[in-house]
Design a protein around this motif. Structure first.
Motif, PDB file in Angstrom:
ATOM      1  N   GLN A 220       1.003   2.876  -9.414  1.00  0.00           N
ATOM      2  CA  GLN A 220       1.218   3.203 -10.601  1.00  0.00           C
ATOM      3  C   GLN A 220       0.785   2.380 -11.624  1.00  0.00           C
ATOM      4  OE1 GLN A 220       5.541   4.230 -10.715  1.00  0.00           O
ATOM      5  NE2 GLN A 220       5.379   5.936  -9.206  1.00  0.00           N
ATOM      6  N   ARG A 221       0.689   1.020 -11.476  1.00  0.00           N
ATOM      7  CA  ARG A 221       0.258   0.258 -12.355  1.00  0.00           C
ATOM      8  C   ARG A 221      -1.332   0.355 -12.345  1.00  0.00           C
ATOM      9  NH1 ARG A 221       1.956  -5.320 -11.393  1.00  0.00           N
ATOM     10  NH2 ARG A 221       0.595  -5.835 -13.351  1.00  0.00           N
ATOM     11  N   GLY A 222      -2.019   1.061 -11.464  1.00  0.00           N
ATOM     12  CA  GLY A 222      -3.479   1.174 -11.345  1.00  0.00           C
ATOM     13  C   GLY A 222      -4.097   0.174 -10.469  1.00  0.00           C
ATOM     14  N   ASN A 223      -3.445  -0.387  -9.846  1.00  0.00           N
ATOM     15  CA  ASN A 223      -3.842  -1.556  -8.615  1.00  0.00           C
ATOM     16  C   ASN A 223      -4.120  -0.943  -7.385  1.00  0.00           C
ATOM     17  OD1 ASN A 223      -3.665  -3.543 -10.934  1.00  0.00           O
ATOM     18  ND2 ASN A 223      -1.559  -4.141 -10.400  1.00  0.00           N
ATOM     19  N   ILE A 224      -5.159  -0.066  -7.328  1.00  0.00           N
ATOM     20  CA  ILE A 224      -5.195   0.776  -6.019  1.00  0.00           C
ATOM     21  C   ILE A 224      -5.447  -0.267  -4.905  1.00  0.00           C
ATOM     22  CG2 ILE A 224      -6.399   2.587  -5.035  1.00  0.00           C
ATOM     23  CD1 ILE A 224      -4.835   3.212  -7.551  1.00  0.00           C
ATOM     24  N   GLU A 225      -6.311  -1.118  -5.009  1.00  0.00           N
ATOM     25  CA  GLU A 225      -6.613  -1.947  -3.797  1.00  0.00           C
ATOM     26  C   GLU A 225      -5.532  -2.875  -3.315  1.00  0.00           C
ATOM     27  OE1 GLU A 225      -9.229  -1.600  -1.939  1.00  0.00           O
ATOM     28  OE2 GLU A 225      -9.853  -0.063  -3.360  1.00  0.00           O
ATOM     29  N   ALA A 226      -4.893  -3.246  -4.229  1.00  0.00           N
ATOM     30  CA  ALA A 226      -3.261  -3.972  -3.847  1.00  0.00           C
ATOM     31  C   ALA A 226      -2.365  -2.960  -3.225  1.00  0.00           C
ATOM     32  CB  ALA A 226      -2.648  -4.627  -4.981  1.00  0.00           C
ATOM     33  N   ALA A 227      -2.296  -1.937  -3.937  1.00  0.00           N
ATOM     34  CA  ALA A 227      -1.406  -0.694  -3.196  1.00  0.00           C
ATOM     35  C   ALA A 227      -1.876  -0.482  -1.772  1.00  0.00           C
ATOM     36  CB  ALA A 227      -1.345   0.280  -4.105  1.00  0.00           C
ATOM     37  N   ARG A 228      -3.023  -0.352  -1.476  1.00  0.00           N
ATOM     38  CA  ARG A 228      -3.768   0.165  -0.204  1.00  0.00           C
ATOM     39  C   ARG A 228      -3.184  -0.940   0.782  1.00  0.00           C
ATOM     40  NH1 ARG A 228      -8.693   1.844  -1.722  1.00  0.00           N
ATOM     41  NH2 ARG A 228      -8.038   3.916  -1.631  1.00  0.00           N
ATOM     42  N   ALA A 229      -3.444  -2.116   0.229  1.00  0.00           N
ATOM     43  CA  ALA A 229      -3.394  -3.473   1.216  1.00  0.00           C
ATOM     44  C   ALA A 229      -1.950  -3.407   1.640  1.00  0.00           C
ATOM     45  CB  ALA A 229      -3.795  -4.573   0.483  1.00  0.00           C
ATOM     46  N   LEU A 230      -0.901  -3.460   0.562  1.00  0.00           N
ATOM     47  CA  LEU A 230       0.428  -3.393   0.976  1.00  0.00           C
ATOM     48  C   LEU A 230       0.982  -2.241   1.854  1.00  0.00           C
ATOM     49  CD1 LEU A 230       1.712  -4.160  -2.695  1.00  0.00           C
ATOM     50  CD2 LEU A 230       2.146  -5.664  -0.663  1.00  0.00           C
ATOM     51  N   PHE A 231       0.299  -0.782   1.493  1.00  0.00           N
ATOM     52  CA  PHE A 231       0.621   0.206   2.642  1.00  0.00           C
ATOM     53  C   PHE A 231       0.085  -0.218   3.857  1.00  0.00           C
ATOM     54  CE2 PHE A 231       0.835   3.231  -1.272  1.00  0.00           C
ATOM     55  CZ  PHE A 231       2.286   3.688  -0.814  1.00  0.00           C
ATOM     56  N   ALA A 232      -1.126  -0.445   4.155  1.00  0.00           N
ATOM     57  CA  ALA A 232      -1.537  -0.968   5.207  1.00  0.00           C
ATOM     58  C   ALA A 232      -0.789  -2.222   5.843  1.00  0.00           C
ATOM     59  CB  ALA A 232      -3.014  -1.558   5.149  1.00  0.00           C
ATOM     60  N   ALA A 233      -0.272  -3.227   5.526  1.00  0.00           N
ATOM     61  CA  ALA A 233       0.600  -4.149   5.827  1.00  0.00           C
ATOM     62  C   ALA A 233       2.023  -3.692   6.161  1.00  0.00           C
ATOM     63  CB  ALA A 233       0.778  -5.291   4.916  1.00  0.00           C
ATOM     64  N   GLY A 234       2.620  -2.716   5.495  1.00  0.00           N
ATOM     65  CA  GLY A 234       3.828  -1.958   5.685  1.00  0.00           C
ATOM     66  C   GLY A 234       3.711  -1.374   6.926  1.00  0.00           C
ATOM     67  N   VAL A 235       2.680  -0.475   7.212  1.00  0.00           N
ATOM     68  CA  VAL A 235       2.755   0.430   8.350  1.00  0.00           C
ATOM     69  C   VAL A 235       2.514  -0.459   9.697  1.00  0.00           C
ATOM     70  CG1 VAL A 235       1.907   2.466   7.062  1.00  0.00           C
ATOM     71  CG2 VAL A 235       0.130   0.879   8.196  1.00  0.00           C
TER      72      VAL A 235
ATOM     73  N   PRO B  13       8.072   7.189   5.554  1.00  0.00           N
ATOM     74  CA  PRO B  13       7.511   7.330   3.995  1.00  0.00           C
ATOM     75  C   PRO B  13       6.285   6.547   3.631  1.00  0.00           C
ATOM     76  CG  PRO B  13      10.184   7.389   4.387  1.00  0.00           C
ATOM     77  CD  PRO B  13       9.385   7.143   5.892  1.00  0.00           C
ATOM     78  N   LEU B  14       6.152   5.482   4.437  1.00  0.00           N
ATOM     79  CA  LEU B  14       5.054   4.478   4.176  1.00  0.00           C
ATOM     80  C   LEU B  14       3.777   5.252   4.562  1.00  0.00           C
ATOM     81  CD1 LEU B  14       5.877   1.259   5.675  1.00  0.00           C
ATOM     82  CD2 LEU B  14       5.243   1.375   3.706  1.00  0.00           C
ATOM     83  N   TYR B  15       3.702   5.941   5.477  1.00  0.00           N
ATOM     84  CA  TYR B  15       2.469   6.795   5.756  1.00  0.00           C
ATOM     85  C   TYR B  15       2.248   7.912   4.762  1.00  0.00           C
ATOM     86  CZ  TYR B  15       2.575   4.643  10.439  1.00  0.00           C
ATOM     87  OH  TYR B  15       2.748   3.732  11.521  1.00  0.00           O
TER      88      TYR B  15
ATOM     89  N   ALA C 252       1.997  10.677   9.822  1.00  0.00           N
ATOM     90  CA  ALA C 252       3.445  10.838   9.332  1.00  0.00           C
ATOM     91  C   ALA C 252       4.062  12.101  10.148  1.00  0.00           C
ATOM     92  CB  ALA C 252       3.520  11.148   8.023  1.00  0.00           C
ATOM     93  N   LEU C 253       3.462  13.253  10.179  1.00  0.00           N
ATOM     94  CA  LEU C 253       4.049  14.398  10.778  1.00  0.00           C
ATOM     95  C   LEU C 253       4.355  14.290  12.278  1.00  0.00           C
ATOM     96  CD1 LEU C 253       2.365  17.168   8.392  1.00  0.00           C
ATOM     97  CD2 LEU C 253       4.819  16.449   8.723  1.00  0.00           C
ATOM     98  N   THR C 254       3.398  13.784  12.929  1.00  0.00           N
ATOM     99  CA  THR C 254       3.269  13.339  14.177  1.00  0.00           C
ATOM    100  C   THR C 254       4.512  12.503  14.684  1.00  0.00           C
ATOM    101  OG1 THR C 254       0.807  13.522  14.367  1.00  0.00           O
ATOM    102  CG2 THR C 254       2.039  12.269  16.249  1.00  0.00           C
TER     103      THR C 254
END
Length: 354
Positions: free
Chosen positions: A120-135, A143-145, A168-170
């Motif tokens: 939401q702050r526009g830090n797309i690469e940081a967000a992507r890295a956090l989602f990847a680390a989270g999953v 919900p992470l997926y 996610a649906l799988t």
């Protein structure tokens, strides 16, 4: 006996809070805390009541007590961070999310909230890295997926978004929000026929998800199927009579076709439930939060209490680089199932058996 009493008080308080009776819920939690002591769960419940009542300061004190009572209470860290995020205090929220992740690295909601804030702050690469680390850390937190799929969807990365929502649906096809994301991806690509199929399949798998009824009603209305749209909205109200957007969607429908009698009846129903006019849309709170986050408040200092808490968690508030920076999000997505290829065959073949 003490644990059972605490559990029952917490359950009662959360039921009151979910029923939009924050003041009553607060009384339950405060009485229970006085009687049974500073349970982290009870303190969190009381904090959530204060958030609902708009008392940020009181909520903040209760959140601090909750995480001091149990530093591995991931939900307390996450809820406190989300409150600060919504208030635009993203520096504080970042600290809280990182403290929580260091304390409870397998708590998926913490990774999701942190990644969502960066998105939401526009830090797309940081967000992507956090989602990847989270999953990677929390493989079963669906919900992470979903959140990561939404991120890729907003960037018009449809193939990546499909793979993520397919994963996610799988993992859990009963989560209605996943079907909404899948439908939105197809809508963005102009696949109108698939949108309807996905939403109907979503209702089969998640018949109690109110937003699915809103989405499929809108889909039917856009196709000129007025009665069908109304039927889905009425079914949604049967499932969740307290879901305000359903009343608003139904009011919109009646207004568009100039059904003044139906609109008057609906307003009466809505007033009985919410003391509100059905034509008034529900508060666009997420938009307001997003605006606060983008505007930020860079001059707000980190409160001493939070800074002290940060120091208690491994002495330093930084996410382990191995958890984030060495993970390749694109490679991770490539290993996931391809939702697009199997969308009709794999997902809809079970429609008669669910």
């Amino acid at each position: 006996q003490h644990f059972r009493a605490t559990f029952l008080a917490h359950t009662l308080g959360m039921l009151e809070l979910k029923s939009n009776r924050a003041a009553d819920a607060k009384k339950v939690f405060v009485d229970a805390i006085e009687r049974y002591g500073n349970s982290s769960q009870l303190l969190l419940g009381a904090a959530l009541c204060e958030v609902k009542l708009g008392n940020e300061g009181a909520a903040r004190r209760l959140f601090e007590k909750a995480v001091n009572s149990d530093k591995k209470h991931g939900q307390a860290w996450q809820s406190w961070g989300v409150m600060e995020m919504r208030a635009g205090n993203y520096k504080i929220a970042k600290t809280l999310f990182e403290c929580g992740i260091q304390s409870v690295p397998n708590h998926g909601a913490l990774w999701q909230a942190y990644a969502t804030m960066e998105s939401q702050r526009g830090n797309i690469e940081a967000a992507r890295a956090l989602f990847a680390a989270g999953v990677t850390k929390c493989k079963h937190h669906v919900p992470l997926y979903q959140g990561w799929a939404c991120l890729e969807l907003r960037q018009d990365h449809y193939d990546q978004a499909k793979k993520l929502i397919g994963e996610a649906l799988t993992r859990d096809k009963t989560q209605g929000s996943g079907w909404l994301v899948a439908a939105k991806i197809e809508e963005k690509q102009g696949n109108k026929g698939l949108v309807g199929m996905i939403l109907k399949r979503g209702l089969e798998c998640s018949p109690n998800h109110a937003e699915l009824y809103c989405a499929i009603a809108e889909y039917e209305f856009n196709r000129g199927k007025i009665d069908k749209a109304r039927e889905f909205l009425e079914r949604g109200l049967e499932v969740d009579p307290l879901h305000a957007p359903l009343y608003h969607k139904l009011a919109e429908l009646e207004a568009k076709i100039f059904n003044l009698e139906g609109l008057a009846q609906l307003n009466k129903r809505a007033a009985e439930v919410f003391n509100n006019n059905a034509l008034i849309p529900p508060p666009a709170s997420m938009q307001a939060w997003g605006k606060k986050i983008r505007m930020a408040r860079p001059h707000i200092k980190l409160p001493k209490g939070i800074a002290a808490l940060a120091g208690m968690v491994n002495g330093q508030v930084e996410i382990d680089p191995e958890s984030v920076h060495e993970i390749n999000p694109d490679l991770l997505i490539q290993t996931m199932s391809n939702f697009e290829d199997g969308i009709v065959g794999d997902i809809f073949q079970e429609s008669n058996g669910v």
